[in-house]
Design a protein around this motif. Structure first.
Motif, PDB file in Angstrom:
ATOM      1  N   CYS A   8       0.833  -1.207   0.000  1.00  0.00           N
ATOM      2  CA  CYS A   8       0.000   0.000   0.000  1.00  0.00           C
ATOM      3  C   CYS A   8       0.865   1.253   0.000  1.00  0.00           C
ATOM      4  O   CYS A   8       0.522   2.254  -0.646  1.00  0.00           O
ATOM      5  N   GLY A   9       1.989   1.206   0.721  1.00  0.00           N
ATOM      6  CA  GLY A   9       2.892   2.360   0.741  1.00  0.00           C
ATOM      7  C   GLY A   9       3.439   2.672  -0.637  1.00  0.00           C
ATOM      8  O   GLY A   9       3.513   3.831  -1.045  1.00  0.00           O
ATOM      9  N   ALA A  10       3.803   1.625  -1.377  1.00  0.00           N
ATOM     10  CA  ALA A  10       4.326   1.821  -2.732  1.00  0.00           C
ATOM     11  C   ALA A  10       3.258   2.424  -3.645  1.00  0.00           C
ATOM     12  O   ALA A  10       3.553   3.283  -4.481  1.00  0.00           O
ATOM     13  N   LEU A  11       2.021   1.971  -3.473  1.00  0.00           N
ATOM     14  CA  LEU A  11       0.923   2.497  -4.287  1.00  0.00           C
ATOM     15  C   LEU A  11       0.717   3.984  -4.016  1.00  0.00           C
ATOM     16  O   LEU A  11       0.588   4.793  -4.950  1.00  0.00           O
ATOM     17  N   ILE A  12       0.704   4.380  -2.732  1.00  0.00           N
ATOM     18  CA  ILE A  12       0.493   5.781  -2.364  1.00  0.00           C
ATOM     19  C   ILE A  12       1.641   6.651  -2.866  1.00  0.00           C
ATOM     20  O   ILE A  12       1.429   7.744  -3.417  1.00  0.00           O
ATOM     21  N   VAL A  13       2.887   6.168  -2.706  1.00  0.00           N
ATOM     22  CA  VAL A  13       4.055   6.929  -3.167  1.00  0.00           C
ATOM     23  C   VAL A  13       3.998   7.115  -4.685  1.00  0.00           C
ATOM     24  O   VAL A  13       4.289   8.202  -5.208  1.00  0.00           O
ATOM     25  N   PHE A  14       3.604   6.060  -5.394  1.00  0.00           N
ATOM     26  CA  PHE A  14       3.524   6.157  -6.852  1.00  0.00           C
ATOM     27  C   PHE A  14       2.489   7.191  -7.275  1.00  0.00           C
ATOM     28  O   PHE A  14       2.734   8.006  -8.173  1.00  0.00           O
ATOM     29  N   ILE A  15       1.331   7.190  -6.638  1.00  0.00           N
ATOM     30  CA  ILE A  15       0.269   8.139  -6.987  1.00  0.00           C
ATOM     31  C   ILE A  15       0.730   9.571  -6.719  1.00  0.00           C
ATOM     32  O   ILE A  15       0.552  10.469  -7.550  1.00  0.00           O
ATOM     33  N   CYS A  16       1.350   9.792  -5.540  1.00  0.00           N
ATOM     34  CA  CYS A  16       1.850  11.133  -5.211  1.00  0.00           C
ATOM     35  C   CYS A  16       2.933  11.572  -6.197  1.00  0.00           C
ATOM     36  O   CYS A  16       2.944  12.723  -6.650  1.00  0.00           O
ATOM     37  N   TRP A  17       3.856  10.649  -6.534  1.00  0.00           N
ATOM     38  CA  TRP A  17       4.934  10.997  -7.464  1.00  0.00           C
ATOM     39  C   TRP A  17       4.378  11.355  -8.836  1.00  0.00           C
ATOM     40  O   TRP A  17       4.804  12.324  -9.462  1.00  0.00           O
ATOM     41  N   ALA A  18       3.402  10.574  -9.315  1.00  0.00           N
ATOM     42  CA  ALA A  18       2.830  10.830 -10.635  1.00  0.00           C
ATOM     43  C   ALA A  18       2.173  12.194 -10.696  1.00  0.00           C
ATOM     44  O   ALA A  18       2.257  12.898 -11.708  1.00  0.00           O
ATOM     45  N   LEU A  19       1.554  12.600  -9.598  1.00  0.00           N
ATOM     46  CA  LEU A  19       0.875  13.901  -9.568  1.00  0.00           C
ATOM     47  C   LEU A  19       1.878  15.044  -9.469  1.00  0.00           C
ATOM     48  O   LEU A  19       1.809  16.014 -10.228  1.00  0.00           O
ATOM     49  N   VAL A  20       2.829  14.924  -8.523  1.00  0.00           N
ATOM     50  CA  VAL A  20       3.800  15.998  -8.309  1.00  0.00           C
ATOM     51  C   VAL A  20       4.696  16.185  -9.530  1.00  0.00           C
ATOM     52  O   VAL A  20       5.044  17.305  -9.911  1.00  0.00           O
ATOM     53  N   ALA A  21       5.062  15.076 -10.172  1.00  0.00           N
ATOM     54  CA  ALA A  21       5.945  15.145 -11.335  1.00  0.00           C
ATOM     55  C   ALA A  21       5.232  15.660 -12.578  1.00  0.00           C
ATOM     56  O   ALA A  21       5.868  15.894 -13.603  1.00  0.00           O
ATOM     57  N   GLY A  22       3.919  15.824 -12.488  1.00  0.00           N
ATOM     58  CA  GLY A  22       3.161  16.298 -13.638  1.00  0.00           C
ATOM     59  C   GLY A  22       2.909  15.227 -14.678  1.00  0.00           C
ATOM     60  O   GLY A  22       2.512  15.510 -15.812  1.00  0.00           O
ATOM     61  N   TRP A  23       3.137  13.974 -14.289  1.00  0.00           N
ATOM     62  CA  TRP A  23       2.953  12.865 -15.213  1.00  0.00           C
ATOM     63  C   TRP A  23       1.470  12.532 -15.404  1.00  0.00           C
ATOM     64  O   TRP A  23       1.075  11.974 -16.420  1.00  0.00           O
ATOM     65  N   ALA A  24       0.657  12.873 -14.439  1.00  0.00           N
ATOM     66  CA  ALA A  24      -0.769  12.542 -14.511  1.00  0.00           C
ATOM     67  C   ALA A  24      -1.579  13.574 -13.744  1.00  0.00           C
ATOM     68  O   ALA A  24      -1.083  14.210 -12.815  1.00  0.00           O
ATOM     69  N   THR A  25      -2.833  13.760 -14.147  1.00  0.00           N
ATOM     70  CA  THR A  25      -3.768  14.623 -13.420  1.00  0.00           C
ATOM     71  C   THR A  25      -4.314  13.865 -12.216  1.00  0.00           C
ATOM     72  O   THR A  25      -4.085  12.665 -12.049  1.00  0.00           O
ATOM     73  N   ALA A  26      -5.057  14.574 -11.362  1.00  0.00           N
ATOM     74  CA  ALA A  26      -5.641  13.933 -10.184  1.00  0.00           C
ATOM     75  C   ALA A  26      -6.592  12.809 -10.593  1.00  0.00           C
ATOM     76  O   ALA A  26      -6.634  11.743  -9.959  1.00  0.00           O
ATOM     77  N   THR A  27      -7.365  13.028 -11.654  1.00  0.00           N
ATOM     78  CA  THR A  27      -8.297  11.997 -12.114  1.00  0.00           C
ATOM     79  C   THR A  27      -7.548  10.782 -12.649  1.00  0.00           C
ATOM     80  O   THR A  27      -7.926   9.638 -12.372  1.00  0.00           O
ATOM     81  N   GLU A  28      -6.476  11.019 -13.397  1.00  0.00           N
ATOM     82  CA  GLU A  28      -5.674   9.912 -13.907  1.00  0.00           C
ATOM     83  C   GLU A  28      -4.992   9.165 -12.767  1.00  0.00           C
ATOM     84  O   GLU A  28      -4.900   7.928 -12.782  1.00  0.00           O
ATOM     85  N   CYS A  29      -4.536   9.904 -11.743  1.00  0.00           N
ATOM     86  CA  CYS A  29      -3.944   9.260 -10.570  1.00  0.00           C
ATOM     87  C   CYS A  29      -4.965   8.370  -9.857  1.00  0.00           C
ATOM     88  O   CYS A  29      -4.620   7.300  -9.342  1.00  0.00           O
ATOM     89  N   ALA A  30      -6.214   8.832  -9.814  1.00  0.00           N
ATOM     90  CA  ALA A  30      -7.266   8.021  -9.202  1.00  0.00           C
ATOM     91  C   ALA A  30      -7.448   6.714  -9.964  1.00  0.00           C
ATOM     92  O   ALA A  30      -7.619   5.644  -9.361  1.00  0.00           O
ATOM     93  N   ALA A  31      -7.395   6.783 -11.304  1.00  0.00           N
ATOM     94  CA  ALA A  31      -7.516   5.573 -12.118  1.00  0.00           C
ATOM     95  C   ALA A  31      -6.331   4.634 -11.875  1.00  0.00           C
ATOM     96  O   ALA A  31      -6.505   3.409 -11.740  1.00  0.00           O
ATOM     97  N   TYR A  32      -5.112   5.202 -11.792  1.00  0.00           N
ATOM     98  CA  TYR A  32      -3.943   4.381 -11.481  1.00  0.00           C
ATOM     99  C   TYR A  32      -4.080   3.739 -10.106  1.00  0.00           C
ATOM    100  O   TYR A  32      -3.650   2.601  -9.870  1.00  0.00           O
TER     101      TYR A  32
END
Length: 436
Positions: free
Chosen positions: A227-251
């Motif tokens: 679960c920690g890896a999942l949360i870190v990945f979602i936060c990284w994707a958002l902060v890095a500009g790789w994905a929007t909040a909605t796309e992060c939710a899908a991931y």
């Protein structure tokens, strides 16, 4: 009829309907209809349809059901249980122990979702059953979740912050950066109260788990990795500009499903139950949002928010008195409006007053967001209260009562940033200065 009298009539009607057991969303819509039909010259039917469509036909809102579904997956498989088992050894000697997971979870998830409703609903779905199963005080858990869920709009990124930055013609990046330190301060205040309460009420805490060695703690912490890896990945994707909040939710949903499959805890039954649970919770929240949007239109047509702001302006107050008066105004508006509507409907009058009084607009943005957080847990229209009421079956007044101590933590946070504005302005000034 006097505008403030109209507000009193609508508030009385709302309290009557809520006390009579009418659905929350229907109560908001009925109050909106009565306000437009009897106190304005507009067509309530046309505005009803437009409000319902506009409030739900949003790409950003698509993140809400996805994040809730992710929480359902974690809850209905053994992933959330493993996460709590991994945290328990490290929090064993901290007063309040696992009760702090509601604060930590809301803080982390709030930085991803940008929505207090999504944060409150998702963390409640995961944390409440685990805390109840382990014997923690349910009232404390509900109170902490109702208020900590509001961190979703204080810790960036936040839709409310974006709306304020646009209305104030301020830098969105500066407003985002300004939210971090107050967000951490608020988390510390919440956790500090939990520690104080736990020390004062040891009999209401479950028995402490046996002490274990450091190596055993590390071994059990392996449960935190998925679960920690999942949360870190979602936060990284958002902060890095790789994905929007909605796309992060899908991931997040895909990641939660993958982890559940990997742990062999995903079945067709809990998959279907999770999907239906997410659909029910999402529809409930969206229905309330639609009713609130219609009531917001009514408030705009009647001119109540603008009238309150003009009333404050006409008093010609000192800077300190102005801030105190605005606190009262926003708290009153918070009983009937969502945060974004409060900002939009008052910005044109309030922002020039604040700027003229010498206050930094970025600082004032965080000040307003904190007031919006208070509105989220203020009856009769505290949105987080409604979310938890529908998820737990508990009365919203009971949840509001449980949230009172944490409500005062919000008040203390507002007082601290008012006395020490550097808490808000230091980080954006430092980062922007380095960037130059």
């Amino acid at each position: 009829m006097d505008i403030l009298m109209v507000g009193g009539v609508l508030l009385l009607l709302m309290l009557t309907l809520l006390s009579g057991g009418v659905w929350i969303a229907m109560t908001l819509a009925i109050c909106g209809w009565v306000g437009q039909a009897f106190f304005t010259s507009t067509q309530p039917g046309l505005n009803l349809f437009s409000a319902f469509w506009e409030s739900n036909a949003s790409w950003e809102l698509a993140a809400l059901p996805l994040f809730i579904w992710m929480g359902e997956i974690l809850f209905r498989t053994k992933l959330s249980e493993e996460m709590f088992e991994g945290l328990a050894p490290w929090l064993g000697r901290v007063p309040g122990r696992l009760m702090h997971t509601t604060i930590l979870g809301c803080g982390i998830f709030g930085s991803v979702s940008g929505s207090s409703a999504a944060t409150c609903a998702t963390i409640a779905k995961v944390a409440l059953p685990e805390l109840k199963k382990r014997g923690y005080d349910e009232k404390m858990a509900l109170g902490s979740l109702a208020t900590a869920g509001t961190l979703g709009i204080l810790i960036p990124p936040s839709i409310t912050m974006v709306v304020y930055a646009v209305a104030a013609d301020a830098s969105i990046i500066r407003v985002f950066l300004a939210g971090f330190l107050p967000g951490f301060l608020l988390m510390l205040l919440f956790s500090g109260y939990i520690m104080w309460w736990a020390l004062r009420n040891p009999k209401r805490m479950p028995p402490a788990e046996p002490a274990i060695g450091f190596i055993e703690k590390l071994r059990r912490s392996r449960n935190l990795i998925p679960c920690g890896a999942l949360i870190v990945f979602i936060c990284w994707a958002l902060v890095a500009g790789w994905a929007t909040a909605t796309e992060c939710a899908a991931y997040g949903v895909v990641g939660a499903l993958a982890l559940a499959l990997w742990s062999r805890s995903l079945t067709w039954r809990n998959f279907g139950e999770g999907l239906m649970g997410a659909a029910r919770t999402s529809c409930m929240i969206m229905f309330i949002l639609a009713g609130a949007a219609f009531l917001t239109k009514t408030m705009a047509f009647t001119g109540i928010p603008r009238e309150l702001a003009l009333w404050v302006e006409a008093m010609h107050l000192s800077p300190t008195a102005l801030i105190a008066a605005l606190v009262v105004v926003y708290l009153v508006l918070g009983t009937a409006l969502d945060g974004i509507s409060m900002i939009v409907l008052t910005a044109a009058v309030v922002l020039p007053m604040v700027q003229k009084a010498g206050f930094d607009l970025v600082w004032f943005g965080i000040f307003v967001v904190l007031l919006v957080e208070i509105a989220e847990v203020t009856p009769p229209v505290g949105f987080n209260l409604f979310v938890l009421q529908n998820m737990t079956g508990k009365d919203s007044n009971l949840i509001a009562k449980a949230a009172i101590p944490f409500f005062f933590c919000l008040v203390v946070c507002i007082a601290l940033i008012t006395l020490f504005p550097g808490i808000v302005t230091w980080l954006p000034d430092y980062v922007m200065g380095v960037a130059k």
